[in-house]
Design a protein around this motif. Structure first.
Motif, PDB file in Angstrom:
ATOM      1  N   CYS A   4     -58.130  23.588  69.970  1.00  0.00           N
ATOM      2  CA  CYS A   4     -59.255  23.654  69.697  1.00  0.00           C
ATOM      3  C   CYS A   4     -60.159  24.358  68.992  1.00  0.00           C
ATOM      4  N   LEU A   5     -61.251  23.802  67.724  1.00  0.00           N
ATOM      5  CA  LEU A   5     -62.422  25.768  67.804  1.00  0.00           C
ATOM      6  C   LEU A   5     -63.559  24.847  68.054  1.00  0.00           C
ATOM      7  N   GLN A   6     -64.027  26.668  69.216  1.00  0.00           N
ATOM      8  CA  GLN A   6     -65.176  26.372  69.820  1.00  0.00           C
ATOM      9  C   GLN A   6     -66.561  26.124  68.403  1.00  0.00           C
ATOM     10  N   THR A   7     -66.003  27.412  67.645  1.00  0.00           N
ATOM     11  CA  THR A   7     -66.826  27.300  66.313  1.00  0.00           C
ATOM     12  C   THR A   7     -65.774  27.911  65.274  1.00  0.00           C
ATOM     13  N   THR A   8     -66.613  27.914  64.234  1.00  0.00           N
ATOM     14  CA  THR A   8     -65.473  28.410  62.869  1.00  0.00           C
ATOM     15  C   THR A   8     -64.573  29.635  63.672  1.00  0.00           C
ATOM     16  N   GLY A   9     -63.804  29.544  63.269  1.00  0.00           N
ATOM     17  CA  GLY A   9     -62.734  31.105  63.258  1.00  0.00           C
ATOM     18  C   GLY A   9     -62.382  30.902  64.657  1.00  0.00           C
ATOM     19  N   MET A  10     -62.836  30.276  66.118  1.00  0.00           N
ATOM     20  CA  MET A  10     -62.911  31.007  66.954  1.00  0.00           C
ATOM     21  C   MET A  10     -62.543  29.723  68.435  1.00  0.00           C
ATOM     22  N   SER A  11     -61.231  30.006  68.940  1.00  0.00           N
ATOM     23  CA  SER A  11     -60.872  28.824  69.750  1.00  0.00           C
ATOM     24  C   SER A  11     -61.410  28.171  70.911  1.00  0.00           C
ATOM     25  N   VAL A  12     -61.469  27.889  71.191  1.00  0.00           N
ATOM     26  CA  VAL A  12     -61.771  27.424  72.768  1.00  0.00           C
ATOM     27  C   VAL A  12     -61.227  28.471  73.994  1.00  0.00           C
ATOM     28  N   TYR A  13     -59.753  28.728  73.998  1.00  0.00           N
ATOM     29  CA  TYR A  13     -59.684  29.826  74.248  1.00  0.00           C
ATOM     30  C   TYR A  13     -59.798  30.702  74.157  1.00  0.00           C
ATOM     31  N   ARG A  14     -60.308  31.635  73.074  1.00  0.00           N
ATOM     32  CA  ARG A  14     -60.304  32.746  72.600  1.00  0.00           C
ATOM     33  C   ARG A  14     -61.918  33.230  73.486  1.00  0.00           C
ATOM     34  N   HIS A  15     -62.424  31.727  72.775  1.00  0.00           N
ATOM     35  CA  HIS A  15     -64.026  32.089  73.362  1.00  0.00           C
ATOM     36  C   HIS A  15     -63.605  32.284  75.370  1.00  0.00           C
TER      37      HIS A  15
END
Length: 193
Positions: free
Chosen positions: A18-29
Motif C-alpha cells: 500500500c502506497l502512503q504517497t507516490t513512491g513510498m509504502s506505508v511500511y517504509r513510512h
C-alpha cells in the motif's frame, strides 16, 4: 476492510504493497518515523545539532516521560498499519485514509489484542489534532511525551518527501506541535532544573 484472519506476515505484506504517497509504502513510512525518532533522540541525548532537524529548545524536558523504547519502536513502525484497509481514491486520484488511526488500532488488535502498542496506535493522530481545550486530558496520559516526540518524528519523516524542513507544510505542522508541547509543559509545570 480488515481481513478476518489477519496475521503479522499478512499485515506487513499489505503495508508494503500500500502506497502512503507516490513512491513510498506505508511500511517504509513507518521505518522513516523510527529512523527520525532515533535521530531526534540522539540529538537530545548528545546535545548535538543537525541542520536537517528542527526542534524546540526545551524538548529535553520530555525525555524522562517517554515509554519503553521497544514499545515505542513497534508502535512507530505499525502506527499506520490499517491504511491498506481504509484506502479510498477520489475522482482526482488522490489517496485518502479515513479513520486510519482507529482502523490501524483494530488491525493490530486483531492479531495481538489490546495492549500498550494498540493504545498508542489509536492515539497517533491526537498530537496533530490537539486543541487548547484538550491539553489537560492529553497531559494526564502516560503516553503524552511519546506521542509528542513521535509527532515530531512523523513530520520530519514526511518532510523528506514534501520539500524538507523549510517547506510551508512542515512549518505549519511543526508550529502546531510545538505550540501544544509548550502548553503541555506549562500545564504539567515542568521546568528546567
Amino acid at each position: 476492510m480488515i481481513p478476518e484472519n489477519l496475521t503479522y506476515e499478512k499485515l506487513i505484506y499489505d503495508m508494503k504493497k500500500c502506497l502512503q504517497t507516490t513512491g513510498m509504502s506505508v511500511y517504509r513510512h513507518g521505518e522513516l518515523v523510527v529512523e527520525n525518532y532515533n535521530k531526534i533522540l540522539n540529538i537530545l541525548n548528545e546535545d548535538k545539532k543537525d541542520n536537517n532537524v528542527r526542534l524546540p529548545n526545551n524538548l529535553k524536558l520530555l525525555l524522562p516521560f517517554l515509554l519503553d523504547r521497544d514499545i515505542i519502536k513497534t508502535y512507530q513502525l505499525f502506527h499506520d498499519c490499517g491504511k491498506p484497509y481504509c484506502l479510498v481514491v477520489d475522482e482526482e486520484g488522490k489517496r485518502h485514509f479515513p479513520n486510519h488511526a482507529i482502523i490501524s488500532k483494530m488491525a493490530w488488535e486483531k492479531i495481538y489484542g489490546k495492549d500498550d502498542i494498540s493504545e498508542l496506535i489509536g492515539m497517533d493522530m491526537d498530537i496533530h489534532l490537539l486543541k487548547n481545550d484538550g491539553i489537560p486530558e492529553f497531559s494526564n496520559r502516560k503516553q503524552w511525551a511519546t506521542l509528542v516526540l513521535t509527532g515530531l518524528a512523523e513530520i520530519h519523516a514526511n518532510s523528506e518527501i514534501f520539500g524538507g524542513i523549510d517547506s510551508i507544510s512542515f512549518k505549519i505542522k511543526y508550529k502546531q506541535i510545538v505550540k501544544r508541547y509548550n502548553a503541555i509543559i506549562k500545564y504539567l509545570d515542568i521546568r528546567i532544573k
